[in-house]
Scaffold this motif. Structure first.
Motif, PDB file in Angstrom:
ATOM      1  N   ALA A  72       0.818  -1.214   0.000  1.00 45.45           N
ATOM      2  CA  ALA A  72       0.000   0.000   0.000  1.00 45.45           C
ATOM      3  C   ALA A  72       0.855   1.269   0.000  1.00 45.45           C
ATOM      4  N   ALA A  73       0.273   2.316  -0.585  1.00 45.95           N
ATOM      5  CA  ALA A  73       0.848   3.666  -0.517  1.00 45.95           C
ATOM      6  C   ALA A  73      -0.063   4.504   0.369  1.00 45.95           C
ATOM      7  N   TYR A  74       0.538   5.430   1.116  1.00 40.78           N
ATOM      8  CA  TYR A  74      -0.205   6.229   2.081  1.00 40.78           C
ATOM      9  C   TYR A  74      -0.042   7.716   1.805  1.00 40.78           C
ATOM     10  N   GLU A  75      -0.966   8.497   2.351  1.00 38.05           N
ATOM     11  CA  GLU A  75      -0.931   9.947   2.151  1.00 38.05           C
ATOM     12  C   GLU A  75       0.442  10.508   2.468  1.00 38.05           C
ATOM     13  N   GLY A  76       0.941  11.314   1.562  1.00 40.65           N
ATOM     14  CA  GLY A  76       2.242  11.945   1.726  1.00 40.65           C
ATOM     15  C   GLY A  76       3.403  11.156   1.151  1.00 40.65           C
ATOM     16  N   ASP A  77       3.193   9.875   0.865  1.00 43.17           N
ATOM     17  CA  ASP A  77       4.283   9.080   0.291  1.00 43.17           C
ATOM     18  C   ASP A  77       4.763   9.699  -1.019  1.00 43.17           C
ATOM     19  N   VAL A  78       6.059   9.762  -1.170  1.00 40.18           N
ATOM     20  CA  VAL A  78       6.682  10.168  -2.428  1.00 40.18           C
ATOM     21  C   VAL A  78       7.038   8.875  -3.158  1.00 40.18           C
ATOM     22  N   LEU A  79       6.621   8.787  -4.415  1.00 41.75           N
ATOM     23  CA  LEU A  79       6.780   7.559  -5.185  1.00 41.75           C
ATOM     24  C   LEU A  79       7.462   7.838  -6.515  1.00 41.75           C
ATOM     25  N   GLN A  80       7.996   6.794  -7.104  1.00 38.22           N
ATOM     26  CA  GLN A  80       8.512   6.871  -8.464  1.00 38.22           C
ATOM     27  C   GLN A  80       7.905   5.736  -9.267  1.00 38.22           C
ATOM     28  N   LEU A  81       7.400   6.089 -10.446  1.00 34.37           N
ATOM     29  CA  LEU A  81       6.785   5.118 -11.340  1.00 34.37           C
ATOM     30  C   LEU A  81       7.618   5.039 -12.607  1.00 34.37           C
ATOM     31  N   GLY A  82       8.089   3.842 -12.904  1.00 33.83           N
ATOM     32  CA  GLY A  82       8.890   3.626 -14.100  1.00 33.83           C
ATOM     33  C   GLY A  82       8.123   2.811 -15.125  1.00 33.83           C
ATOM     34  N   THR A  83       8.415   3.071 -16.400  1.00 28.18           N
ATOM     35  CA  THR A  83       7.802   2.310 -17.478  1.00 28.18           C
ATOM     36  C   THR A  83       8.809   2.034 -18.572  1.00 28.18           C
ATOM     37  N   TRP A  84       8.565   0.978 -19.314  1.00 25.59           N
ATOM     38  CA  TRP A  84       9.370   0.631 -20.477  1.00 25.59           C
ATOM     39  C   TRP A  84       8.520  -0.228 -21.399  1.00 25.59           C
ATOM     40  N   ILE A  85       8.874  -0.212 -22.667  1.00 27.82           N
ATOM     41  CA  ILE A  85       8.156  -1.008 -23.659  1.00 27.82           C
ATOM     42  C   ILE A  85       8.880  -2.342 -23.770  1.00 27.82           C
ATOM     43  N   SER A  86       8.141  -3.417 -23.509  1.00 30.55           N
ATOM     44  CA  SER A  86       8.753  -4.737 -23.450  1.00 30.55           C
ATOM     45  C   SER A  86       8.525  -5.565 -24.710  1.00 30.55           C
ATOM     46  N   GLU A  87       7.479  -5.248 -25.468  1.00 36.00           N
ATOM     47  CA  GLU A  87       7.181  -6.000 -26.687  1.00 36.00           C
ATOM     48  C   GLU A  87       6.480  -5.102 -27.685  1.00 36.00           C
ATOM     49  N   SER A  88       6.718  -5.375 -28.962  1.00 39.60           N
ATOM     50  CA  SER A  88       5.975  -4.714 -30.038  1.00 39.60           C
ATOM     51  C   SER A  88       6.027  -5.605 -31.259  1.00 39.60           C
ATOM     52  N   ASP A  89       4.855  -5.861 -31.847  1.00 42.51           N
ATOM     53  CA  ASP A  89       4.841  -6.635 -33.093  1.00 42.51           C
ATOM     54  C   ASP A  89       5.029  -5.717 -34.301  1.00 42.51           C
ATOM     55  N   GLN A  90       5.116  -4.410 -34.042  1.00 44.04           N
ATOM     56  CA  GLN A  90       5.301  -3.366 -35.058  1.00 44.04           C
ATOM     57  C   GLN A  90       4.188  -3.380 -36.098  1.00 44.04           C
ATOM     58  N   ARG A  91       3.044  -3.922 -35.703  1.00 46.31           N
ATOM     59  CA  ARG A  91       1.862  -3.915 -36.563  1.00 46.31           C
ATOM     60  C   ARG A  91       0.672  -3.343 -35.792  1.00 46.31           C
ATOM     61  N   LEU A  92       0.216  -4.109 -34.792  1.00 49.39           N
ATOM     62  CA  LEU A  92      -0.972  -3.702 -34.045  1.00 49.39           C
ATOM     63  C   LEU A  92      -0.758  -3.578 -32.547  1.00 49.39           C
ATOM     64  N   LYS A  93       0.029  -4.473 -31.959  1.00 46.36           N
ATOM     65  CA  LYS A  93       0.106  -4.558 -30.499  1.00 46.36           C
ATOM     66  C   LYS A  93       1.466  -4.172 -29.946  1.00 46.36           C
ATOM     67  N   MET A  94       1.394  -3.661 -28.707  1.00 49.15           N
ATOM     68  CA  MET A  94       2.582  -3.259 -27.974  1.00 49.15           C
ATOM     69  C   MET A  94       2.314  -3.508 -26.493  1.00 49.15           C
ATOM     70  N   LYS A  95       3.342  -3.944 -25.757  1.00 52.22           N
ATOM     71  CA  LYS A  95       3.215  -4.130 -24.311  1.00 52.22           C
ATOM     72  C   LYS A  95       4.156  -3.180 -23.599  1.00 52.22           C
ATOM     73  N   ARG A  96       3.638  -2.618 -22.524  1.00 49.50           N
ATOM     74  CA  ARG A  96       4.377  -1.665 -21.703  1.00 49.50           C
ATOM     75  C   ARG A  96       4.352  -2.188 -20.268  1.00 49.50           C
ATOM     76  N   CYS A  97       5.519  -2.224 -19.624  1.00 45.77           N
ATOM     77  CA  CYS A  97       5.623  -2.654 -18.230  1.00 45.77           C
ATOM     78  C   CYS A  97       5.768  -1.435 -17.325  1.00 45.77           C
ATOM     79  N   PHE A  98       5.386  -1.616 -16.070  1.00 41.13           N
ATOM     80  CA  PHE A  98       5.467  -0.562 -15.063  1.00 41.13           C
ATOM     81  C   PHE A  98       5.967  -1.149 -13.753  1.00 41.13           C
ATOM     82  N   GLN A  99       6.644  -0.305 -12.977  1.00 39.93           N
ATOM     83  CA  GLN A  99       7.036  -0.635 -11.611  1.00 39.93           C
ATOM     84  C   GLN A  99       6.905   0.631 -10.780  1.00 39.93           C
ATOM     85  N   LEU A 100       6.234   0.523  -9.639  1.00 40.60           N
ATOM     86  CA  LEU A 100       6.055   1.655  -8.725  1.00 40.60           C
ATOM     87  C   LEU A 100       6.870   1.387  -7.463  1.00 40.60           C
ATOM     88  N   ILE A 101       7.766   2.335  -7.155  1.00 45.98           N
ATOM     89  CA  ILE A 101       8.661   2.194  -6.005  1.00 45.98           C
ATOM     90  C   ILE A 101       8.471   3.362  -5.043  1.00 45.98           C
TER      91      ILE A 101
END
Length: 149
Positions: A72-101
Motif C-alpha cells: 500500500a501507498a499512504y498519504e504523503g508518500d513520495v513515489l517513483q513510477l517507471g515504465t518501459w516497452i517490453s514488446e511490439s509486433d510493429q503492426r498492431l500490439k505493444m506491451k508496456r511494463c510498469f514498476q512503482l517504487i
C-alpha cells in the motif's frame, strides 16, 4: 532501490489526500491513472503526443491491464513510477511494463503490464501502426535480460 529495468522512464508522484480511500491507503483506481500519466509522459518524451496521434489518425489504446498490487501507498508518500516497452509486433500490439517504487524504503508497491492496440482515431477500429509509431516506440523497446544459465 532496485528497478526491474535499468532503462525505465521514471516520473515522480506524491500521494495526495484525494487519493486515499476508506481503508486509509491509495485507492487501486488511482494507480491506474498514474499508469496512464506515466505512459503519456513517456510517449511524449519519444515525440508522440496527442497532436501527433491526431495528425496520424492513430492511437495506442489500452486492450488489457494486468496489475499486481504488492504493498500500500499512504498519504504523503513520495513515489517513483517507471515504465518501459517490453514488446511490439510493429503492426498492431505493444506491451508496456510498469514498476512503482517508494524510495523512502525501496519497496516495490506495484508491477503492471498494459497491452495496447493501435487504432484509427476516426473509426475506432484496429489499424497498423504508422512508421512514426514503429520508429518512436521502437527506440524505447527494451530487450529482456538474458536468462542466466
Amino acid at each position: 532501490m532496485s528497478w526491474d529495468q535499468a532503462q525505465a522512464f521514471i516520473i515522480d508522484l506524491q500521494v495526495q489526500p484525494e487519493h486515499i480511500d476508506e481503508l486509509g491507503h491509495a485507492n487501486n483506481a488511482v494507480y491506474v491513472t498514474w499508469l496512464e500519466r506515466c505512459a503519456w509522459q513517456h510517449s511524449q518524451s519519444l515525440g508522440l503526443g496527442i497532436d501527433d496521434y491526431r495528425r496520424l489518425d492513430r492511437a495506442m489504446a489500452v486492450l488489457r491491464h494486468e496489475i499486481d498490487y504488492l504493498a500500500a501507498a499512504y498519504e504523503g508518500d513520495v513515489l517513483q513510477l517507471g515504465t518501459w516497452i517490453s514488446e511490439s509486433d510493429q503492426r498492431l500490439k505493444m506491451k508496456r511494463c510498469f514498476q512503482l517504487i517508494r524510495p523512502a524504503d525501496g519497496a516495490t508497491l506495484l508491477r503492471a503490464q498494459t497491452t495496447f492496440v493501435c487504432i484509427e482515431l476516426s473509426s475506432g477500429k484496429p489499424k497498423r501502426m504508422p512508421p512514426e509509431f514503429i520508429d518512436g516506440y521502437g527506440k524505447a523497446l527494451v530487450q529482456p535480460y538474458p536468462l542466466e544459465l
